[in-house]
Structure formats: C-alpha cells, structure tokens
Design a protein around this motif. Structure first.
Motif: not given
Length: 354
Positions: A237-240, A283-285, A303-307
C-alpha cells in the motif's frame, strides 16, 4: 464470509453490509458534534461529516476483510477517518499557521493507534478548546477496537509509521505558505533513498492516505497471523496504492484549491502530459504492488474503485481540463474501472450530497 473477488458481489456487499453501518456510525458522530460547546469547533466538526462522508464510505470497504468483525472494523474506520477529516478542516479553515498547533492536534491520530495511551490536550496551542470531549471520544473509539486484536504488537510499528507520515504531511502542508514547499522538500530528502524514484510532491501524496491503516486493521481484526502479512500490506500500500488515492483526490480538487489558495500537488507537474504519464505509472505500480497480496483480486478492485469514485465526482464536469483527462483515465482503467465509475456515478446522483 468470503472476501468478494468480483465487482458485482463487492458492490452488493458494500450497499447491503457496509454503507448502512457507515451512515449509522456517522449519524452518531454527527449528533455528538452537534453538542460541541464552541461554535467554531462545532461548525468544523459538522462540516467535515457533511462534506466528506464519501471518505468514510470508501474506507469502510476494507471492513469486508474483517469477516465477522466487520462491524468493529467499520467503527474504527469511521472514527479514524472522522478524526482525519475534522483535523483537516481545523487546519485548512482556521487562522492558525503554527506547526506546534498542527503537531499537537495530530497527536490524536497517533494516540488513536496506541491502545492505553492517555489523551493529551490536543488543543493546547489554541484559544478555542471546548469540544465537549468530541476528539477524545473519537480516539477512545479507535483504541477500544484495537484492543480486540490479539496480536496487535505485530501491526503497531507499521500503523505508527504510516500515521507518522500522514501527521508530518499535515503539519508541513498547513504552515506559512512561504515555508511549505521548502519544508516538504526537506522532509522528502529524509526518505528519498528508501523510496522508488518519485518527486517530493508524489511522496507527499503517498503519505496522505489512510488506506494502508484501514487494510491492516481489518485483516488483524479477522484474527489472522500478522507478522508477515503486516509487512506485505505496508509494502503493497505504501507508496503506490496510497499515492494513487491521494493524487486522485488532488486531481479533482484542482480548481477548488486554486480558489482557496490551498496546496495542490498536481500543480507541480511540469505539464498535463507529465501528470497523466505519472498517473498511469502509479496505476501500473499499484497493480504490481498488490499482486502478491492475499485476496489480490479484491485489492485490484479497490485500485479500480478509487478511479471510479474520484472520477465520477460532481466536481469533475465543471473543470474542462480535468474532465478531458478524467475520460482518458477511465479508458486507462479497463472494464473494472468503467464498472466502478458507472456504479459511483449513479450512487452519487441517487443519494443527494454524495
């Protein structure tokens, strides 16, 4: 209850099992905020709940990792996020520019992650101090949930590390405007060698998220062995993931922050092209970072939900450049991203104020 691994199941559980409890918890805190004696503190506490509900709604998705302890996880997430939002309002909208004041206020976020820690006078550098025990109650709620974790010492150092980054950021970003960037750059240099290649403002963004804390606490509440998992979560989760989260938050606030004179990390990219390239990199990392996580499909959906959550925000359509760039990011996010964008868009329109 199995951790959801598909978007339809995830959204069904969020709407049925998460959001109702989030709204109940927030209503309880709203009632307590309404009883704060001082009008300024009362106003900021109520405003933080009214305008930032979606922070708690989004963070509480991690409660699905806690299995039978989901309700406890929601109590912790809502209380901790409410502290964060309340203090952000106090630092942003009050007249104070004193780093000692900001440090003292944010000690509450470190105490909240330290069961048994006695509350201190969090308002000691302010003339306005009468909150009727509101902030102490938020801290105590977090501590009471963490006491349910049998192996808390396994996650304690990682929680304190992530919260430490967060608190440092809140201090440096709210001081005198003329000192902010130089202090943030100097702070970044303390950690630069421990980080993948990134700018000072990207590191600041990575520090400004509470998602790693919510993820770690939710897994720990489930009762699983956390010695190795805590390291995995921290490094995933940290950092990406956290960086992607906060960069999106700043992305949609560009016009508002410009009007208010607030620091916005997206403004430091040399061009819109560079910003979009770095967003794609994050996004990739983030995807790569969570590949070895347990329940990796769940975390990839986050991750996709954040977007989806941020790009569907009502602020986006009113900002021409942001709207154009948001469309590109939605296309970049794939089928999951488009699904969560549509779901979030409809939810915001069906729920006034969301």
């Amino acid at each position: 209850m199995a951790v959801p691994s598909g978007p339809l199941i995830l959204m069904t559980q969020v709407y049925r099992k998460v959001l109702p409890n989030v709204h109940k918890e927030l209503e309880d805190w709203r009632k307590k905020a309404a009883r704060i004696p001082d009008p300024e503190l009362r106003g900021q506490a109520l405003a933080s709940i009214e305008t930032k509900t979606f922070h708690c709604e989004g963070g509480a998705i991690y409660s699905l990792l806690a299995d039978e302890k989901r309700t406890s996880a929601i109590s912790f997430i809502v209380a901790y996020q409410t502290i964060s939002d309340y203090l952000d309002n106090l630092c942003d909208r009050s007249g104070s520019l004193d780093p000692k004041d900001f440090r003292c206020l944010h000690q509450s976020m470190l105490d909240a992650l330290n069961p048994g820690a006695a509350p201190s006078d969090y308002y000691s550098f302010r003339e306005v101090t009468s909150d009727g025990g509101y902030l102490e109650d938020l801290v105590a709620t977090c501590q009471s949930v963490l006491l349910q974790i049998h192996h808390f010492d396994a996650i304690r150092p990682y929680l304190q590390e992530l919260a430490g980054y967060y608190c440092d950021l809140q201090v440096y970003k709210h001081i005198e405007i003329s000192q902010r960037v130089s202090k943030l750059k100097a702070w970044f240099l303390n950690y630069k060698d421990q980080l993948p290649p990134m700018s000072w403002y990207e590191f600041a963004a990575c520090s400004g998220s509470t998602l790693g804390i919510f993820c770690m606490v939710s897994y720990a509440l489930k009762g699983e062995e956390m010695e190795e998992r805590a390291v995995t979560i921290r490094n995933s989760y940290f950092p990406w993931v956290q960086g992607l989260h906060i960069l999106l938050d700043y992305f949609i606030d560009q016009e508002e922050d410009l009007e208010e004179g607030d620091l916005n990390f997206c403004s430091y990219y040399s061009s819109k092209k560079e910003m979009m390239e770095r967003f794609g990199h994050f996004i990739s990392e983030a995807d790569r970072a969570i590949a070895d996580m347990p329940d990796c499909h769940f975390h990839r959906m986050i991750n996709r939900g954040l977007l989806g959550i941020y790009l569907s925000d009502r602020k986006v359509p009113g900002q021409r450049d942001v709207r154009i760039q948001a469309r590109k990011l939605i296309r970049r996010s794939g089928a999951y991203g488009r699904f969560f964008f549509a779901a979030s868009w409809f939810y915001r329109r069906l729920r006034p104020g969301a």
